[in-house]
Scaffold this motif. Structure first.
Motif, PDB file in Angstrom:
ATOM      1  N   SER A  81      -3.335  -6.336   8.849  1.00 55.77           N
ATOM      2  CA  SER A  81      -2.294  -7.168   8.196  1.00 55.77           C
ATOM      3  C   SER A  81      -1.268  -7.004   7.522  1.00 55.77           C
ATOM      4  CB  SER A  81      -3.547  -7.612   7.223  1.00 55.77           C
ATOM      5  OG  SER A  81      -2.992  -8.561   6.912  1.00 55.77           O
ATOM      6  N   ARG A  82      -0.072  -7.860   8.078  1.00 55.18           N
ATOM      7  CA  ARG A  82       0.695  -7.441   7.199  1.00 55.18           C
ATOM      8  C   ARG A  82       1.247  -8.238   6.288  1.00 55.18           C
ATOM      9  NH1 ARG A  82       5.282 -10.841   9.254  1.00 55.18           N
ATOM     10  NH2 ARG A  82       4.858 -12.514  10.338  1.00 55.18           N
ATOM     11  N   TYR A  83       0.284  -9.056   5.855  1.00 52.85           N
ATOM     12  CA  TYR A  83       0.032  -9.463   4.487  1.00 52.85           C
ATOM     13  C   TYR A  83      -0.445  -8.291   3.309  1.00 52.85           C
ATOM     14  CZ  TYR A  83       1.441 -13.230   7.248  1.00 52.85           C
ATOM     15  OH  TYR A  83       2.132 -14.072   7.983  1.00 52.85           O
TER      16      TYR A  83
END
Length: 117
Positions: free
Chosen positions: A52-54
């Motif tokens: 995830s880029r979050y």
């Protein structure tokens, strides 16, 4: 939220036709037991969270309802000249996403400032 105590449960054996056969069910139960705590690993150790880029997804907490905040990208309908999509990344209250606005208004924050702080 509190779970009902086991003594308050109403259990009826064979109340409806099984969705899966008994052998498959017992195998799944055995695998869940063998895996034990692995089934409860934090999001950073399993599934989508690995890539995830979050970075703060599930770690931030909504100040209104106390639910966890999750990453979400809002895409504009218009495309750039090169044909790529325009998206804005936010952290949004998970309760408002999954349970609706009656539980919590969609509290959201831009991802960039949150991840950079």
């Amino acid at each position: 939220m509190e779970w009902n105590a086991p003594e308050d449960w109403l259990i009826y054996e064979d109340a409806h036709e099984a969705l899966i056969d008994r052998v498959t069910f017992e195998r799944a139960q055995r695998l869940m037991k063998e895996r034990g705590e692995q089934a409860y690993a934090t999001g950073f150790l399993t599934g989508k969270a690995k890539v995830s880029r979050y970075l703060l997804s599930g770690l931030l907490q909504c100040g209104v309802c106390g639910g966890s905040m999750h990453g979400r990208t809002v895409w504009k309908s218009k495309l750039r000249k090169d044909g790529s999509r325009v998206g804005t990344s936010y952290y949004v209250c998970g309760a408002s996403i999954t349970k609706g606005k009656s539980i919590c208004q969609p509290v959201q924050f831009l991802q960039g400032p949150m991840d950079d702080s």
